[in-house]
Write a protein that holds these residues in place. Structure first.
Motif, PDB file in Angstrom:
ATOM      1  N   LEU A   1      10.731   5.213   9.925  1.00 27.24           N
ATOM      2  CA  LEU A   1      11.634   5.985   9.065  1.00 27.24           C
ATOM      3  C   LEU A   1      10.878   7.059   8.303  1.00 27.24           C
ATOM      4  CD1 LEU A   1      13.946   3.185   7.631  1.00 27.24           C
ATOM      5  CD2 LEU A   1      13.987   4.326   9.862  1.00 27.24           C
TER       6      LEU A   1
ATOM      7  N   GLN B   1       9.342  -4.356   6.830  1.00 24.68           N
ATOM      8  CA  GLN B   1       8.946  -4.290   8.241  1.00 24.68           C
ATOM      9  C   GLN B   1       8.930  -5.657   8.905  1.00 24.68           C
ATOM     10  OE1 GLN B   1       5.632  -1.375   9.434  1.00 24.68           O
ATOM     11  NE2 GLN B   1       5.483  -1.378   7.217  1.00 24.68           N
TER      12      GLN B   1
ATOM     13  N   LEU C   1       1.648   5.642  -7.867  1.00 26.09           N
ATOM     14  CA  LEU C   1       1.868   6.534  -6.728  1.00 26.09           C
ATOM     15  C   LEU C   1       2.553   7.802  -7.231  1.00 26.09           C
ATOM     16  CD1 LEU C   1       1.621   6.907  -3.680  1.00 26.09           C
ATOM     17  CD2 LEU C   1       3.811   5.758  -3.416  1.00 26.09           C
TER      18      LEU C   1
ATOM     19  N   ALA D   1      -3.814  -1.220  -5.420  1.00 26.80           N
ATOM     20  CA  ALA D   1      -2.474  -1.768  -5.688  1.00 26.80           C
ATOM     21  C   ALA D   1      -2.020  -1.486  -7.112  1.00 26.80           C
ATOM     22  CB  ALA D   1      -2.460  -3.271  -5.431  1.00 26.80           C
TER      23      ALA D   1
ATOM     24  N   VAL E   1       5.209  -0.290  -3.795  1.00 24.49           N
ATOM     25  CA  VAL E   1       5.660   0.421  -2.597  1.00 24.49           C
ATOM     26  C   VAL E   1       5.091  -0.246  -1.348  1.00 24.49           C
ATOM     27  CG1 VAL E   1       5.499   2.613  -1.342  1.00 24.49           C
ATOM     28  CG2 VAL E   1       5.988   2.611  -3.801  1.00 24.49           C
ATOM     29  N   TYR E   2       3.809  -0.609  -1.418  1.00 28.10           N
ATOM     30  CA  TYR E   2       3.166  -1.268  -0.285  1.00 28.10           C
ATOM     31  C   TYR E   2       3.915  -2.551   0.087  1.00 28.10           C
ATOM     32  CZ  TYR E   2      -0.096  -4.305   2.122  1.00 28.10           C
ATOM     33  OH  TYR E   2      -0.647  -5.177   3.003  1.00 28.10           O
TER      34      TYR E   2
ATOM     35  N   LEU F   1      14.958   6.194   2.330  1.00 31.53           N
ATOM     36  CA  LEU F   1      14.372   6.592   3.606  1.00 31.53           C
ATOM     37  C   LEU F   1      15.421   7.222   4.509  1.00 31.53           C
ATOM     38  CD1 LEU F   1      13.251   3.413   2.847  1.00 31.53           C
ATOM     39  CD2 LEU F   1      11.477   4.270   4.369  1.00 31.53           C
TER      40      LEU F   1
ATOM     41  N   TYR G   1       2.566   3.194   4.580  1.00 35.95           N
ATOM     42  CA  TYR G   1       2.246   1.758   4.558  1.00 35.95           C
ATOM     43  C   TYR G   1       0.802   1.523   5.009  1.00 35.95           C
ATOM     44  CZ  TYR G   1       1.947  -2.979   6.345  1.00 35.95           C
ATOM     45  OH  TYR G   1       1.533  -4.247   6.621  1.00 35.95           O
TER      46      TYR G   1
ATOM     47  N   VAL H   1      11.410  -0.007  10.422  1.00 37.05           N
ATOM     48  CA  VAL H   1      11.201   0.664   9.132  1.00 37.05           C
ATOM     49  C   VAL H   1       9.973   1.584   9.194  1.00 37.05           C
ATOM     50  CG1 VAL H   1      10.458   0.210   6.738  1.00 37.05           C
ATOM     51  CG2 VAL H   1      12.455  -0.982   7.687  1.00 37.05           C
ATOM     52  N   ALA H   2       8.971   1.186   9.992  1.00 39.55           N
ATOM     53  CA  ALA H   2       7.759   2.017  10.113  1.00 39.55           C
ATOM     54  C   ALA H   2       8.072   3.414  10.645  1.00 39.55           C
ATOM     55  CB  ALA H   2       6.742   1.340  11.027  1.00 39.55           C
TER      56      ALA H   2
ATOM     57  N   SER I   1       4.636   2.146  -8.678  1.00 37.66           N
ATOM     58  CA  SER I   1       3.468   1.305  -8.420  1.00 37.66           C
ATOM     59  C   SER I   1       3.076   1.383  -6.948  1.00 37.66           C
ATOM     60  CB  SER I   1       3.791  -0.143  -8.790  1.00 37.66           C
ATOM     61  OG  SER I   1       2.939  -1.038  -8.109  1.00 37.66           O
ATOM     62  N   ALA I   2       1.819   1.734  -6.676  1.00 36.41           N
ATOM     63  CA  ALA I   2       1.337   1.780  -5.288  1.00 36.41           C
ATOM     64  C   ALA I   2       1.470   0.404  -4.647  1.00 36.41           C
ATOM     65  CB  ALA I   2      -0.109   2.261  -5.245  1.00 36.41           C
ATOM     66  N   GLY I   3       1.138  -0.650  -5.404  1.00 30.23           N
ATOM     67  CA  GLY I   3       1.248  -2.001  -4.877  1.00 30.23           C
ATOM     68  C   GLY I   3       2.701  -2.387  -4.616  1.00 30.23           C
TER      69      GLY I   3
ATOM     70  N   LEU J   1      -1.835   2.686   2.414  1.00 27.66           N
ATOM     71  CA  LEU J   1      -1.949   1.784   1.266  1.00 27.66           C
ATOM     72  C   LEU J   1      -2.599   0.465   1.678  1.00 27.66           C
ATOM     73  CD1 LEU J   1       1.490   2.413  -0.491  1.00 27.66           C
ATOM     74  CD2 LEU J   1      -0.768   3.105  -1.323  1.00 27.66           C
TER      75      LEU J   1
ATOM     76  N   LEU K   1      -2.599   1.269  -8.845  1.00 28.77           N
ATOM     77  CA  LEU K   1      -2.495   2.693  -9.164  1.00 28.77           C
ATOM     78  C   LEU K   1      -1.032   3.124  -9.210  1.00 28.77           C
ATOM     79  CD1 LEU K   1      -5.393   4.207  -7.022  1.00 28.77           C
ATOM     80  CD2 LEU K   1      -5.477   3.029  -9.224  1.00 28.77           C
TER      81      LEU K   1
ATOM     82  N   CYS L   1      10.267   7.786  -3.540  1.00 27.52           N
ATOM     83  CA  CYS L   1       9.841   6.558  -4.218  1.00 27.52           C
ATOM     84  C   CYS L   1      10.219   6.729  -5.687  1.00 27.52           C
ATOM     85  CB  CYS L   1       8.325   6.351  -4.127  1.00 27.52           C
ATOM     86  SG  CYS L   1       7.646   6.387  -2.474  1.00 27.52           S
TER      87      CYS L   1
ATOM     88  N   LEU M   1      10.054   8.583   4.790  1.00 27.52           N
ATOM     89  CA  LEU M   1      10.070   8.194   3.373  1.00 27.52           C
ATOM     90  C   LEU M   1      10.517   9.396   2.555  1.00 27.52           C
ATOM     91  CD1 LEU M   1       9.460   5.967   1.318  1.00 27.52           C
ATOM     92  CD2 LEU M   1       7.102   6.774   1.252  1.00 27.52           C
TER      93      LEU M   1
ATOM     94  N   VAL N   1       7.656  12.656   5.501  1.00 24.12           N
ATOM     95  CA  VAL N   1       6.641  11.621   5.280  1.00 24.12           C
ATOM     96  C   VAL N   1       7.011  10.382   6.087  1.00 24.12           C
ATOM     97  CG1 VAL N   1       5.635  10.099   3.538  1.00 24.12           C
ATOM     98  CG2 VAL N   1       6.108  12.497   2.981  1.00 24.12           C
TER      99      VAL N   1
ATOM    100  N   ALA O   1       7.159   6.505   6.788  1.00 23.03           N
ATOM    101  CA  ALA O   1       7.070   5.234   6.063  1.00 23.03           C
ATOM    102  C   ALA O   1       5.913   4.394   6.609  1.00 23.03           C
ATOM    103  CB  ALA O   1       8.380   4.470   6.164  1.00 23.03           C
ATOM    104  N   GLY O   2       5.763   4.384   7.941  1.00 22.65           N
ATOM    105  CA  GLY O   2       4.662   3.636   8.544  1.00 22.65           C
ATOM    106  C   GLY O   2       3.309   4.210   8.171  1.00 22.65           C
TER     107      GLY O   2
ATOM    108  N   LEU P   1       7.380  -1.927   1.720  1.00 18.39           N
ATOM    109  CA  LEU P   1       7.277  -1.477   3.106  1.00 18.39           C
ATOM    110  C   LEU P   1       6.809  -2.612   4.013  1.00 18.39           C
ATOM    111  CD1 LEU P   1       5.770   2.103   2.585  1.00 18.39           C
ATOM    112  CD2 LEU P   1       8.081   1.544   3.373  1.00 18.39           C
ATOM    113  N   ARG P   2       5.872  -3.400   3.512  1.00 21.47           N
ATOM    114  CA  ARG P   2       5.359  -4.522   4.305  1.00 21.47           C
ATOM    115  C   ARG P   2       6.465  -5.539   4.593  1.00 21.47           C
ATOM    116  NH1 ARG P   2       1.690  -8.273   0.902  1.00 21.47           N
ATOM    117  NH2 ARG P   2       3.793  -8.837   0.228  1.00 21.47           N
TER     118      ARG P   2
END
Lengths: 431, 431
Positions: free
Chosen positions: B329, B320, A331, A327, B312-313, B257, A313, B326-327, B308-310, A316, A329, B334, B331, A307, A309-310, B316-317
């Motif tokens: 890598l 980066q 995962l 946000a 993880v987002y 990662l 990202y 990081v993009a 949490s999807a938010g 999402l 939900l 989680c 994953l 998977v 990571a980018g 990653l954000r």
């Protein structure tokens, strides 16, 4: 407890049809072949664990046009019409498939996305497809959690969905009913079973394919052998020397998410978005979960199931632009798989012209061999069509519309005879 | 093969110490107790699967100051100094722990982050901590993949790391060597084993805690019982009525990662960043993977392990922003878990004052009972200190510095007698 008396070995199994590969394409073909009264053996070491395991299951000929594959439209529309009957056949065994005829909403994020959707809509209308612009207020009345910042919305009532994992499980279960039996049973009509092993190569007899050599030592003898093992098809031993199967992996990441009770239902329609030119989709499942996909990358990670990571990202990020509640939900799963792509993004589907090794007249096809791979992003949508076309070929029916997808249409780069290069296999050659 | 002769049941097991909970705290205490010559039984239905399973394992008293818990600093620094010896003791059994004394780089994203780090550095220097501003060019010489857009960098040579999963596995293995034996063996000094079952409550005898009733029916009889089962401690049956353990779950998401070969090593130091005021860290592991964490949220998801999807987002954000690679890598994982938080974010560590049920003199402690929970984000760093303090209490050594963390310092909201409320347990009361 030990079994003191080993079961007698069965070095050969006989069936009407041998299918190599238990992805959604192989399983769909096996299902259709059994419906036609044929006995079937499916061979796969890890059924439904490749691209099928990742697939979102959108049955979306109209919104798939977005990807500039107009040549495929006729096949996609034909397959789309086969879906209700195909699902009825699978569901009659009592297993669900997650098939839903809820509509699709196409949604753009910014002004450039609106222009892109507008251009696409002109093409779609010209081709007679059903798509209708929706005022933003109406779109948000239908899907209240859509961002107030979306730039445009279109209703596409004919684009539906299925759950590929449930569909595959339903077909596998119908095969599995026989898998525990002694293999010599598999000779009656409509019988079928799954061999959890790898195909090591094709068996030939008198210039025809006569079945499959299996890694566990079994020989499966069959009147028709279908090569439906996705990307692995190109490496199968015993394919006609002249045949090139130019498959390449196109990796993709896809997410499964849980919706907390206070946000249910998150969506009623499937949402397909463009966010600054990048496609993203959000598919609401019958069980209250949603699927968000799918990235598309041709760089080679460490394995097909690695998977990115980018990729996660970006999915999402873009899904939240259209539906901020993403946000909140849970995962549940990040999955990556490789789709089998081809140079023209169309499948490799049909019989193969016989070369020196064939017994038929010059230009005739190899008896006993049908290829069905290279379905790229469209494997699930095209499953009923692939199944119907493949069984049609077994029954001697050739539909001129689909000869353009013959698997021998690409020249083999390893055979450099000028004649082959100057006259590559084309639709006309085989008509 | 069947065991025809069932092993005789052992309704009671005797050990010097019973530890409830096989998270990193409980395991660290068990390890130290055995080193002191005591036999130990550890009771946990799912060892090392809670906060320990998620933890990044930073041993970072200096950079943890960022979170405004100066009261804890003395304990964190003391524990930090115990780490080399603690790790030696575990590693002598031949198992690795991922302990690394590589430094930590603190890195800010924008001007406001630089100001926040600058303010913090003043505090750190005033407290005598070792931290040094690095020119950006030097930071990028040391870590070439850092973004050229970072606003500031600081070197913190004393902040190290361990791999909590490997550390827990190493201690568990040393217990596991005995876990297959007949339980009656566990009476000798330095012996220890793990019971894969839940503690159903404390056993009392003559106003003292005498051991643990286990859900499988066993009674573990021990001179000292340590309550180290994290958030679950508050619900343990048989705790002194007067005791309130005001634990609350603080959820967090964390990522593992993989680094593709062409990006190795991604980092040599641990990077702790502030990105628009939000902390994020990137920890490079011995095995070439990295850990990115950790979100912090008190909202209740559907379960403690719901990712949490938010969250993880955001991880990653922000990662980066500091490290664009990081993009690229893979994953791998989680994970979300709940940390056991307390009202003052300090642990609940020590003996408990005896109330009506105690036999000791008024104000004396309940014999046989030690609590060690509520370590919030600092469980891994504080493990050697928690282990040393707990075994010290067993040996009658009381260190005045740590009485401020006594588990009975909070009033019990369910006991509303004015005397209790007007004179809550404080450090002075117990000094």
């Amino acid at each position: 407890m030990e079994t003191l008396q080993p079961a007698p070995r069965n070095p050969a199994v006989t069936a009407d049809v041998a299918v190599i590969g238990a992805g959604i394409i192989g399983l769909g073909i096996a299902h259709e072949a059994r419906r036609s009264g044929r006995s079937v053996v499916v061979i796969d070491p890890a059924p439904a664990s490749g691209a099928t395991y990742a697939a979102a299951g959108m049955l979306a000929p109209v919104s798939e046009l977005h990807y500039q594959e107009e040549d495929l439209l006729e096949l996609m529309l034909a397959s789309s019409q086969l879906w209700p009957g195909f699902v009825d056949g699978v569901q009659s065994a009592g297993r669900g498939t997650g098939y839903r005829t809820t509509p699709t909403l196409a949604v753009g994020a910014d002004a450039a996305d609106r222009r892109a959707f507008g251009d696409l809509r002109d093409v779609q209308l010209r081709l007679g497809l059903e798509i209708q612009a929706l005022p933003l207020r109406e779109a948000r009345d239908r899907e209240p959690l859509l961002s107030p910042q979306i730039s445009c919305a279109f209703d596409i009532p004919g684009d539906h969905q299925v759950d590929p994992r449930r569909l595959a499980a339903a077909i596998l279960e119908s095969l599995g009913r026989h898998s525990e039996r002694d293999r010599s049973w598999v000779t009656g009509a409509e019988d079928g079973f799954l061999m959890n092993s790898s195909a090591s190569g094709l068996l030939w007899e008198d210039g025809a394919v006569a079945g499959v050599a299996v890694a566990d030592g079994t020989r499966v003898l069959a009147a028709e052998t279908v090569v439906a093992n996705g990307l692995a098809a190109a490496g199968l031993e015993g394919l006609p020397e002249e045949l090139a199967l130019p498959l390449r992996p196109v990796y993709g990441d896809i997410l499964r998410l849980g919706v907390p009770r206070h946000l249910q239902p998150l969506l009623t329609a499937t949402v397909r978005g463009l966010v600054r030119g990048v496609p993203v989709y959000i598919v609401p499942r019958e069980d209250g979960t949603v699927v968000i996909g799918a990235s598309q990358r041709e760089d080679g990670p460490s394995s097909a199931s690695a998977v990115s990571a980018g990729g996660v990202y970006q999915l999402l990020r873009d899904a939240q632009v259209l539906l901020p509640a993403v946000a909140e939900l849970e995962l549940l799963e990040c999955t990556a798989r490789a789709r089998p792509g081809t140079p023209d993004n169309a499948p490799l589907l049909g019989r193969v012209r016989a070369g020196d090794s064939g017994t038929g007249p010059d230009g005739g096809d190899v008896p006993g061999l049908i290829v069905a791979t290279g379905f790229f992003r469209h494997g699930v949508l095209l499953t009923p069509a692939a199944a119907s076309i493949t069984v049609g070929l077994m029954e001697g029916r050739h539909d001129e519309r689909w000869t353009r997808f013959r698997p021998d249409r690409f020249p083999n780069p390893h055979r450099s005879a000028p004649a082959t290069i100057s006259a590559p296999a084309t639709i006309k050659d085989h008509a």
